[in-house]
Design a protein around this motif. Structure first.
Motif, PDB file in Angstrom:
ATOM      1  N   LEU A   1       1.211  -1.392   0.313  1.00  0.00           N
ATOM      2  CA  LEU A   1       0.183   0.350  -0.202  1.00  0.00           C
ATOM      3  C   LEU A   1       0.550   1.173  -0.026  1.00  0.00           C
ATOM      4  CD1 LEU A   1      -2.408   1.496   0.292  1.00  0.00           C
ATOM      5  CD2 LEU A   1      -2.508   1.483   2.966  1.00  0.00           C
ATOM      6  N   LEU A   2       1.796   1.075   1.006  1.00  0.00           N
ATOM      7  CA  LEU A   2       2.935   2.333   0.807  1.00  0.00           C
ATOM      8  C   LEU A   2       3.369   2.445  -0.325  1.00  0.00           C
ATOM      9  CD1 LEU A   2       4.156   1.835   4.596  1.00  0.00           C
ATOM     10  CD2 LEU A   2       2.941   3.481   3.914  1.00  0.00           C
ATOM     11  N   ASP A   3       4.253   1.812  -0.916  1.00  0.00           N
ATOM     12  CA  ASP A   3       4.705   2.332  -2.274  1.00  0.00           C
ATOM     13  C   ASP A   3       3.515   2.755  -3.331  1.00  0.00           C
ATOM     14  OD1 ASP A   3       6.751   0.492  -1.814  1.00  0.00           O
ATOM     15  OD2 ASP A   3       6.623  -0.816  -1.769  1.00  0.00           O
TER      16      ASP A   3
ATOM     17  N   SER B   1       1.913   9.120  -5.862  1.00  0.00           N
ATOM     18  CA  SER B   1       0.843   9.467  -5.887  1.00  0.00           C
ATOM     19  C   SER B   1      -0.364   9.161  -5.979  1.00  0.00           C
ATOM     20  CB  SER B   1       1.043  10.608  -7.109  1.00  0.00           C
ATOM     21  OG  SER B   1       2.769  10.880  -7.016  1.00  0.00           O
ATOM     22  N   ASN B   2      -0.766   8.298  -5.987  1.00  0.00           N
ATOM     23  CA  ASN B   2      -2.388   7.501  -5.650  1.00  0.00           C
ATOM     24  C   ASN B   2      -3.224   8.048  -4.365  1.00  0.00           C
ATOM     25  OD1 ASN B   2      -2.183   6.094  -8.252  1.00  0.00           O
ATOM     26  ND2 ASN B   2      -0.431   4.414  -7.141  1.00  0.00           N
ATOM     27  N   GLN B   3      -3.768   8.427  -4.767  1.00  0.00           N
ATOM     28  CA  GLN B   3      -4.808   9.319  -3.514  1.00  0.00           C
ATOM     29  C   GLN B   3      -5.881   8.138  -3.705  1.00  0.00           C
ATOM     30  OE1 GLN B   3      -4.853  12.906  -4.269  1.00  0.00           O
ATOM     31  NE2 GLN B   3      -2.673  13.363  -3.656  1.00  0.00           N
ATOM     32  N   PRO B   4      -5.757   7.401  -2.975  1.00  0.00           N
ATOM     33  CA  PRO B   4      -7.605   7.179  -1.967  1.00  0.00           C
ATOM     34  C   PRO B   4      -8.030   7.372  -1.760  1.00  0.00           C
ATOM     35  CG  PRO B   4      -5.983   5.852  -0.922  1.00  0.00           C
ATOM     36  CD  PRO B   4      -4.986   7.016  -2.132  1.00  0.00           C
ATOM     37  N   ALA B   5      -9.523   7.375  -1.568  1.00  0.00           N
ATOM     38  CA  ALA B   5     -10.380   8.413  -1.149  1.00  0.00           C
ATOM     39  C   ALA B   5     -10.608   7.626   0.260  1.00  0.00           C
ATOM     40  CB  ALA B   5     -12.029   8.212  -1.283  1.00  0.00           C
ATOM     41  N   ALA B   6     -10.367   6.630   0.504  1.00  0.00           N
ATOM     42  CA  ALA B   6     -10.171   6.267   2.069  1.00  0.00           C
ATOM     43  C   ALA B   6      -9.979   4.891   2.298  1.00  0.00           C
ATOM     44  CB  ALA B   6     -11.936   5.752   2.130  1.00  0.00           C
TER      45      ALA B   6
ATOM     46  N   GLU C   1       0.037   3.775  11.293  1.00  0.00           N
ATOM     47  CA  GLU C   1       1.228   4.618  11.918  1.00  0.00           C
ATOM     48  C   GLU C   1       1.887   4.943  10.926  1.00  0.00           C
ATOM     49  OE1 GLU C   1       1.805   4.154  16.523  1.00  0.00           O
ATOM     50  OE2 GLU C   1       2.240   2.227  15.553  1.00  0.00           O
ATOM     51  N   LYS C   2       2.670   4.095  10.392  1.00  0.00           N
ATOM     52  CA  LYS C   2       3.483   4.201   9.271  1.00  0.00           C
ATOM     53  C   LYS C   2       2.981   5.813   7.866  1.00  0.00           C
ATOM     54  CE  LYS C   2       6.718   0.333   9.606  1.00  0.00           C
ATOM     55  NZ  LYS C   2       6.969  -0.464   8.385  1.00  0.00           N
ATOM     56  N   LEU C   3       1.667   5.207   7.696  1.00  0.00           N
ATOM     57  CA  LEU C   3       0.274   5.947   6.921  1.00  0.00           C
ATOM     58  C   LEU C   3       0.631   7.529   7.687  1.00  0.00           C
ATOM     59  CD1 LEU C   3      -2.242   4.658   5.909  1.00  0.00           C
ATOM     60  CD2 LEU C   3      -0.664   5.382   4.440  1.00  0.00           C
ATOM     61  N   ARG C   4       0.254   7.892   8.821  1.00  0.00           N
ATOM     62  CA  ARG C   4       0.431   9.204   9.510  1.00  0.00           C
ATOM     63  C   ARG C   4       1.508  10.158   9.376  1.00  0.00           C
ATOM     64  NH1 ARG C   4      -4.450   8.554   7.739  1.00  0.00           N
ATOM     65  NH2 ARG C   4      -6.504   8.687   9.498  1.00  0.00           N
ATOM     66  N   GLN C   5       2.694   9.273   9.617  1.00  0.00           N
ATOM     67  CA  GLN C   5       3.749   9.774   9.607  1.00  0.00           C
ATOM     68  C   GLN C   5       4.473   9.625   8.236  1.00  0.00           C
ATOM     69  OE1 GLN C   5       5.943   6.114  11.544  1.00  0.00           O
ATOM     70  NE2 GLN C   5       5.358   6.651  13.276  1.00  0.00           N
ATOM     71  N   ALA C   6       3.701   9.621   7.969  1.00  0.00           N
ATOM     72  CA  ALA C   6       4.212   9.477   5.902  1.00  0.00           C
ATOM     73  C   ALA C   6       3.445  10.923   5.268  1.00  0.00           C
ATOM     74  CB  ALA C   6       4.166   8.556   5.223  1.00  0.00           C
ATOM     75  N   GLY C   7       2.488  11.484   6.599  1.00  0.00           N
ATOM     76  CA  GLY C   7       1.987  12.544   6.048  1.00  0.00           C
ATOM     77  C   GLY C   7       0.676  12.485   5.075  1.00  0.00           C
ATOM     78  N   TYR C   8       0.485  10.863   4.779  1.00  0.00           N
ATOM     79  CA  TYR C   8      -1.523  10.606   4.764  1.00  0.00           C
ATOM     80  C   TYR C   8      -2.272  10.909   5.644  1.00  0.00           C
ATOM     81  CZ  TYR C   8       2.096   8.575   1.429  1.00  0.00           C
ATOM     82  OH  TYR C   8       2.534   8.241  -0.457  1.00  0.00           O
ATOM     83  N   ASP C   9      -3.201  11.254   5.085  1.00  0.00           N
ATOM     84  CA  ASP C   9      -4.192  12.200   6.088  1.00  0.00           C
ATOM     85  C   ASP C   9      -5.398  11.328   5.705  1.00  0.00           C
ATOM     86  OD1 ASP C   9      -5.478  13.072   8.250  1.00  0.00           O
ATOM     87  OD2 ASP C   9      -5.879  15.408   7.225  1.00  0.00           O
TER      88      ASP C   9
END
Length: 246
Positions: free
Chosen positions: A49-51, A56-61, A78-86
């Motif tokens: 998922l992180l890859d 530059s993919n941006q899923p809705a949820a 936690e990794k998502l939030r640390q990487a700045g994905y909201d």
């Protein structure tokens, strides 16, 4: 190989990422999402998922499994939030005890859904997450009471000039109480503000109360970390809470 980046045409259909180590569950949920008008992009684990997001993919949820062999769901979040994905994250899990739900919400998930529920319930929770908005106000910055200032546009709170590190759900609770300064707000109304009207959680018809108590406890502690004398959130035993005047 992770899916290719989204094209402009594909992006017209809301994309929902699904992370689960069970291939049958991924396939079933993806098919159900397609029937409901979404396009699922499924992954067996958080690394894939992180890859994909890094392209530059941006899923809705994101629908995220809790128990996975390499990285569990909380570690992925936690990794998502640390990487700045909201993006809004909904946990799907068979762990229905309140302690797991509380942890998921504390980490910043917007929902926690039992896998044993029908897909219709999962879909309802997804739609609520996608349409949920922080309550609007006439001004972006709302002076509330005492040292509290709420920036509604960015869902940020400050106490005596210092930012309070609230999650999105915690901000909703503070905003609701601040809108009703001096008035009692019940457990059910607080929980509905976070999760959507009518949602049940925990054991028994009043199981949601434990979740509200745990969240308010965390909120109080975050304010007390900045101000040891913080006492603005008062308890109305057996009913709920109020943000006191002054």
């Amino acid at each position: 190989m992770p899916p290719a980046p989204e094209t402009a045409r594909q992006a017209v259909t809301p994309v929902v990422a699904v992370v689960d180590d069970d291939p049958l569950f991924r396939e079933t949920v993806s098919a159900n999402l397609a029937e409901a008008g979404y396009r699922a992009v499924a992954f067996a684990g958080g690394a894939a998922l992180l890859d994909w997001l890094a392209q530059s993919n941006q899923p809705a949820a994101l629908l995220l499994d809790w128990q996975m062999p390499e990285q569990d769901g909380p570690a992925v979040l936690e990794k998502l939030r640390q990487a700045g994905y909201d993006l809004p994250v909904l946990f799907l899990t068979g762990l229905n005890q309140p302690i797991f739900e509380e942890k998921g919400l504390r980490l910043g998930a917007v929902d926690f859904v039992d896998k044993s529920k029908s897909f219709a319930i999962i879909l309802q929770r997804l739609r609520i997450a996608l349409t949920a908005k922080v309550p609007t106000a006439d001004a972006a910055v709302l002076p509330a009471s005492g040292g509290l200032v709420l920036d509604v546009a960015s869902a940020r709170a400050a106490w005596n000039g210092h930012q309070v590190d609230l999650t999105h759900g915690e901000f909703k609770v503070v905003h609701l109480l601040a809108q009703r300064i001096g008035r009692d707000v019940g457990y059910r109304e607080i929980y509905d503000a976070i999760r959507g009207a009518g949602f049940e959680a925990g054991h028994g018809p009043d199981g949601y109360r434990a979740n509200v108590r745990a969240m308010v406890k965390r909120i109080r502690q975050k304010f007390r970390d900045l101000d040891p004398g913080f006492d603005a959130i008062e308890t109305y035993p057996g009913f709920g809470y109020r943000w006191r005047h002054g």
